[in-house]
Design a protein around this motif. Sequence first.
Motif: not given
Length: 131
Positions: A46-56, A9-14, A82-87, A23-27
């Motif tokens: 995979y789904a979780g990583l894909e969701s991150l792409t909306s804000y990082v 949420e902090t990164l989404r808000r930023v 592999t999943n991070a690369e795919k998304v 560049p924003l990094v989700q740890l």
Amino acid sequence: IYLQSFDPETLRRVKREFHCDFPLVQLIADNAWGETPIDYDALRTYAGLESLTSYVDHVGLWIGHVLKEVKDGQPVWTDVLTNAEKVGLKVHVYTLRADQLPQGVESLKQLRGWLKEAGVQGVFSDFPDQK
């Protein structure tokens, strides 16, 4: 400059409110650490990583989440890379420590080389001066 946080949420808000152009990094932590109620296991799917792409554009993963084991002298990676690369997420791995190498890893140099070959774009290290 990279802006990183374990709190999504902090990164989404930023991104949303402050229109940050760094560049924003989700740890991603480990649920077993019990530091927050965030389901980091779900974020590593995979789904979780894909969701991150909306804000990082980057994800910071603990070394134990990417290196499954060393078998016959070679790294065995989890599917999170592999999943991070795919998304389309760039991967940073933490924390590389000369005094706490994963089992089967002979040196920081070897580990950094393996991570680079695996497509990791950055690392966090407590020993940046050691080879």
